[in-house]
Write an enzyme that holds these catalytic residues in place. Structure first.
Site, PDB file in Angstrom:
ATOM      1  N   HIS A 182       4.218   1.247   6.351  1.00  0.00           N
ATOM      2  CA  HIS A 182       4.160   1.639   4.943  1.00  0.00           C
ATOM      3  C   HIS A 182       5.531   2.131   4.503  1.00  0.00           C
ATOM      4  O   HIS A 182       6.065   3.076   5.065  1.00  0.00           O
ATOM      5  CB  HIS A 182       3.102   2.730   4.741  1.00  0.00           C
ATOM      6  CG  HIS A 182       1.710   2.230   4.969  1.00  0.00           C
ATOM      7  ND1 HIS A 182       0.596   3.031   4.958  1.00  0.00           N
ATOM      8  CD2 HIS A 182       1.254   0.977   5.220  1.00  0.00           C
ATOM      9  CE1 HIS A 182      -0.483   2.289   5.193  1.00  0.00           C
ATOM     10  NE2 HIS A 182      -0.105   1.044   5.351  1.00  0.00           N
ATOM     11  N   GLN A 231      -3.301  -2.101   7.273  1.00  0.00           N
ATOM     12  CA  GLN A 231      -3.575  -3.546   7.368  1.00  0.00           C
ATOM     13  C   GLN A 231      -4.340  -4.014   6.124  1.00  0.00           C
ATOM     14  O   GLN A 231      -4.102  -3.506   5.051  1.00  0.00           O
ATOM     15  CB  GLN A 231      -4.342  -3.890   8.653  1.00  0.00           C
ATOM     16  CG  GLN A 231      -3.535  -3.726   9.934  1.00  0.00           C
ATOM     17  CD  GLN A 231      -3.633  -2.336  10.514  1.00  0.00           C
ATOM     18  OE1 GLN A 231      -4.719  -1.808  10.641  1.00  0.00           O
ATOM     19  NE2 GLN A 231      -2.523  -1.752  10.863  1.00  0.00           N
ATOM     20  N   LYS A 274       0.824  -1.227   0.000  1.00  0.00           N
ATOM     21  CA  LYS A 274       0.000   0.000   0.000  1.00  0.00           C
ATOM     22  C   LYS A 274       0.850   1.265   0.000  1.00  0.00           C
ATOM     23  O   LYS A 274       0.490   2.252  -0.601  1.00  0.00           O
ATOM     24  CB  LYS A 274      -0.924   0.027   1.237  1.00  0.00           C
ATOM     25  CG  LYS A 274      -2.068  -0.963   1.160  1.00  0.00           C
ATOM     26  CD  LYS A 274      -2.994  -0.833   2.346  1.00  0.00           C
ATOM     27  CE  LYS A 274      -2.350  -1.258   3.639  1.00  0.00           C
ATOM     28  NZ  LYS A 274      -1.969  -2.681   3.708  1.00  0.00           N
TER      29      LYS A 274
HETATM   30  P1  IMP Z   1      -2.542  -5.697  16.172  1.00  0.00           P
HETATM   31  O1  IMP Z   1      -3.106  -4.825  15.102  1.00  0.00           O
HETATM   32  O2  IMP Z   1      -1.171  -5.268  16.619  1.00  0.00           O
HETATM   33  O3  IMP Z   1      -3.491  -5.882  17.333  1.00  0.00           O
HETATM   34  O4  IMP Z   1      -2.323  -7.166  15.547  1.00  0.00           O
HETATM   35  C1  IMP Z   1      -3.421  -7.981  15.167  1.00  0.00           C
HETATM   36  C2  IMP Z   1      -3.112  -8.768  13.897  1.00  0.00           C
HETATM   37  O5  IMP Z   1      -2.993  -7.870  12.810  1.00  0.00           O
HETATM   38  C3  IMP Z   1      -1.801  -9.547  13.934  1.00  0.00           C
HETATM   39  O6  IMP Z   1      -1.972 -10.741  13.183  1.00  0.00           O
HETATM   40  C4  IMP Z   1      -0.820  -8.642  13.215  1.00  0.00           C
HETATM   41  O7  IMP Z   1       0.251  -9.351  12.634  1.00  0.00           O
HETATM   42  C5  IMP Z   1      -1.736  -8.047  12.167  1.00  0.00           C
HETATM   43  N1  IMP Z   1      -1.282  -6.732  11.697  1.00  0.00           N
HETATM   44  C6  IMP Z   1      -1.390  -5.554  12.330  1.00  0.00           C
HETATM   45  N2  IMP Z   1      -0.887  -4.567  11.583  1.00  0.00           N
HETATM   46  C7  IMP Z   1      -0.467  -5.131  10.436  1.00  0.00           C
HETATM   47  C8  IMP Z   1       0.103  -4.614   9.228  1.00  0.00           C
HETATM   48  O8  IMP Z   1       0.317  -3.415   9.050  1.00  0.00           O
HETATM   49  N3  IMP Z   1       0.374  -5.520   8.257  1.00  0.00           N
HETATM   50  C9  IMP Z   1       0.090  -6.851   8.405  1.00  0.00           C
HETATM   51  N4  IMP Z   1      -0.459  -7.368   9.489  1.00  0.00           N
HETATM   52  C10 IMP Z   1      -0.738  -6.518  10.503  1.00  0.00           C
END
Ligand code: IMP
Length: 429
Positions: free
Chosen positions: A41, A223, A16
């Site tokens: 990013h 995400q 992205k």
């Molecule tokens: P959290 O957002 O830190 O609570 O993580 C929850 C889930 O989202 C986990 O599986 C992370 O690896 C995933 N995740 C959070 N941010 C990213 C991102 O920017 N890219 C890929 N996965 C993400």
């Protein structure tokens, strides 16, 4: 003239950063509308790499950049990231960066709780980024969060902190942790407030004024839609809504302002952290994708799991995010493979289905059904027109479009900004 929402159509890390940067050049305003500094990013401009987590990518281009109310803001991280970018020569002033007054804050206690839960042997490890994202959203929904605007009212900040700690200290006692004093949180916040408050604004008003001026607004999703708290692989998701509809709620501009939804889509599939991944490859092809695609997390340095393109999932995302067109990224990672598989459906308990079921058990049991395509021997890396692509690569792209029910608007053929094939300009749609 259209406003554009960019969302990841898979589990994040679709590339992205580059596409948002590419679109930022054409935009007047760039808005983050959910998540926090869990995003990663990467922008590569003239060979210089900029890594952003919380700040909107438009800053690097000097565009008005807005952090909306849907974002959870760690004020200490905010200042650190700003300083890092300034160190790379990026000018950041309150004229070009605004943060919503009603954005909830991430505190040290959220970070600590996130880590403790991940380390606890609860039988459900999510693999979070440990940045405190989930606990901060819990406090927002629980109506006890400290919001940015609260820092501008130091006289009433203490009772708000005490109310927040009534909840957290009860939780901490239950977990056998030391209680936190209100004074400690007060100091944590007031020590940083004069560095973030100059950027505070009523961003819904800023955006409304910009919209009425005819400005082009770019909503920068983080995400991916499969990490959406409602529509993703729950509970292995993030704690915000990552689908395009959140661009309205998380910025304060109504949904009629969202004209074009661009789904950033990787030519294969990756995932970081735990959770179901029907097309995951534990073989040398998976290793090839990881190595050639340099599949390592921008922020956390974690290795990403890799697999074939899953058209079932992206087709679902096209619907849940109302995707108008996709930006296909990292096609070059497939260069040189003899054959390429695409998941076109699933088998679940002996039946064929064409969607990802909601149940955690069923998500773990689905088996991918593949179609196999011939690979290509030439290279797609750095191509700047369709004519430069091997015929088989074009065939692969067309097949994906057909399966997911959305056209390719942009094709990215390397991390460099200029290596992009434009089919449709989302802003002109
Ligand atoms: P959290 O957002 O830190 O609570 O993580 C929850 C889930 O989202 C986990 O599986 C992370 O690896 C995933 N995740 C959070 N941010 C990213 C991102 O920017 N890219 C890929 N996965 C993400």
């Amino acid at each position: 003239m259209a406003n554009v929402v960019v969302v990841g159509s898979q589990w994040g890390d679709e590339g992205k950063g580059k596409i948002v940067d590419w679109l930022s050049e054409r935009a007047d305003v760039v808005v983050r509308f959910h998540g926090g500094h869990n995003a990663g990013h990467t922008l590569v401009i003239d060979g210089v790499s900029y890594k952003l987590a919380l700040l909107p990518s438009g800053l690097v281009q000097g565009k008005l950049s807005v952090i909306g109310n849907g974002v959870v803001v760690d004020p200490h991280h905010f200042v650190q990231e700003m300083e890092k970018l300034r160190g790379q020569g990026v000018t950041i002033t309150p004229e070009i960066l605004r943060v919503a007054d009603n954005a909830p804050l991430i505190l040290s206690l959220h970070r600590e709780l996130d880590g403790i839960r991940e380390d606890a042997n609860s039988g459900l490890r999510i693999g979070t980024t440990r940045r405190g994202i989930g606990p901060a959203y819990e406090d927002k929904v629980g109506r006890r969060a400290i919001r940015l605007v609260d820092l501008s009212e130091p006289d009433t900040l203490m009772p708000k902190i005490e109310r927040l700690l009534t909840h957290h200290n009860a939780l901490r006692r239950g977990m056998g942790l030391a209680e936190i004093s209100a004074e400690a949180i007060y100091t944590e916040l007031t020590s940083i407030s004069d560095q973030i408050l100059p950027f505070m604004d009523q961003v819904w008003r800023v955006l409304d004024a910009k919209r009425r001026e005819g400005a082009r607004i770019l909503f920068e999703g983080a995400q991916g839609a499969l990490l959406d708290n409602d529509h993703g692989t729950y509970p292995f998701v993030t704690s915000s809504n990552t689908v395009s509809g959140q661009a309205a709620a998380g910025s304060g501009l109504g949904p009629t302002a969202l004209d074009y939804v661009l789904g950033i889509t990787k030519a294969y599939t990756t995932r970081v952290g735990e959770g179901p991944f029907p097309c995951e490859l534990d073989d040398e092809i998976g290793q090839h994708l990881a190595t050639v695609g340099r599949e390592v997390g921008v922020n956390t340095g974690r290795a990403r799991r890799c697999g074939w393109f899953d058209a079932v999932l992206v087709r679902q995302t096209v619907k849940t995010s109302g995707i108008t067109g996709i930006a296909l990224t990292k096609l070059d990672v497939l260069d040189g493979l003899k054959e390429i598989k695409v998941c076109v459906g699933y088998e679940l308990d002996g039946s064929r289905i064409d969607y990802l079921p909601a149940s955690m058990g069923a998500q773990a049991r689905v088996k991918p059904l593949y179609e196999t395509l011939e690979g290509w021997s030439g290279t797609t890396a750095g191509a700047r027109s369709w004519a430069e692509l091997p015929a088989q690569a074009v065939k692969y792209v067309r097949y994906i479009e057909e399966l997911i029910g959305a056209p390719v608007a942009l094709l990215s053929t390397s991390p460099e900004r200029a290596d992009t094939i434009l089919v449709v300009d989302p802003f002109q749609d």
